[in-house]
Design a protein around this motif. Structure first.
Motif, PDB file in Angstrom:
ATOM      1  N   GLU A 197      20.488  44.820  54.194  1.00  0.00           N
ATOM      2  CA  GLU A 197      20.923  45.253  52.865  1.00  0.00           C
ATOM      3  C   GLU A 197      22.435  45.128  52.740  1.00  0.00           C
ATOM      4  O   GLU A 197      22.944  44.686  51.711  1.00  0.00           O
ATOM      5  N   ARG A 250      28.908  38.771  41.749  1.00  0.00           N
ATOM      6  CA  ARG A 250      28.517  39.664  40.666  1.00  0.00           C
ATOM      7  C   ARG A 250      29.739  40.177  39.894  1.00  0.00           C
ATOM      8  O   ARG A 250      29.672  40.382  38.697  1.00  0.00           O
ATOM      9  N   GLU A 297      18.529  37.388  42.322  1.00  0.00           N
ATOM     10  CA  GLU A 297      19.920  36.927  42.413  1.00  0.00           C
ATOM     11  C   GLU A 297      20.140  36.030  43.620  1.00  0.00           C
ATOM     12  O   GLU A 297      20.879  35.049  43.550  1.00  0.00           O
ATOM     13  N   GLU A 343      12.688  43.524  44.935  1.00  0.00           N
ATOM     14  CA  GLU A 343      12.779  43.554  43.476  1.00  0.00           C
ATOM     15  C   GLU A 343      14.225  43.559  43.004  1.00  0.00           C
ATOM     16  O   GLU A 343      14.561  42.952  41.994  1.00  0.00           O
ATOM     17  N   THR A 344      15.093  44.217  43.750  1.00  0.00           N
ATOM     18  CA  THR A 344      16.483  44.353  43.358  1.00  0.00           C
ATOM     19  C   THR A 344      17.290  43.088  43.616  1.00  0.00           C
ATOM     20  O   THR A 344      18.061  42.655  42.768  1.00  0.00           O
ATOM     21  N   TYR A 345      17.120  42.498  44.787  1.00  0.00           N
ATOM     22  CA  TYR A 345      18.026  41.442  45.225  1.00  0.00           C
ATOM     23  C   TYR A 345      17.473  40.022  45.171  1.00  0.00           C
ATOM     24  O   TYR A 345      18.234  39.073  45.040  1.00  0.00           O
ATOM     25  N   VAL A 402      11.529  47.538  47.261  1.00  0.00           N
ATOM     26  CA  VAL A 402      12.634  47.839  46.345  1.00  0.00           C
ATOM     27  C   VAL A 402      13.755  46.822  46.524  1.00  0.00           C
ATOM     28  O   VAL A 402      14.311  46.308  45.546  1.00  0.00           O
ATOM     29  N   MET A 403      14.073  46.509  47.783  1.00  0.00           N
ATOM     30  CA  MET A 403      15.113  45.517  48.058  1.00  0.00           C
ATOM     31  C   MET A 403      14.719  44.163  47.481  1.00  0.00           C
ATOM     32  O   MET A 403      15.545  43.462  46.898  1.00  0.00           O
TER      33      MET A 403
END
Length: 107
Positions: A75, A86, A12, A7-9, A4-5
């Motif tokens: 994280e 962001r 970017e 895919e999320t981060y 999940v981390m």
């Protein structure tokens, strides 16, 4: 959780890494470097991003209990790196009804 981390981060972080690497490449060939302190900070930041990228790309076979313990720390670091870039907007947080949050570095 690491998936999940990732895919999320990761997109970017990779984008940020590319921008920093490009900036450093543009400044490297210049003989006079008036912003050497700023360049050193960029180099350090680039190394930290490389570590985060390596962390997020670890294979399932290499995830140890110690690695899992560090997930929260990494994280926090990732969010700390991404949030300032962001949320750079022309409208300050005060106009949105939120007081500015002080930046507390993770220790």
């Amino acid at each position: 959780m690491i998936k999940v981390m990732k895919e999320t981060y990761l997109p970017e972080i990779n984008e940020m890494y590319q921008r920093i690497a490009t900036k450093l490449q543009q400044h490297d060939p210049l003989p006079q470097q008036p912003k050497s302190e700023q360049l050193e900070k960029l180099k350090v930041f680039k190394v930290m991003l490389e570590r985060l990228i390596a962390f997020l790309q670890v294979s399932k076979n290499n995830i140890t209990p110690t690695f899992k313990e560090k997930l929260g720390f990494y994280e926090k670091q990732i969010v700390g790196f991404l949030n300032p870039s962001r949320y750079r907007k022309p409208i300050p947080n005060l106009q949105q009804g939120h007081p500015p949050q002080p930046h507390i570095p993770a220790s």
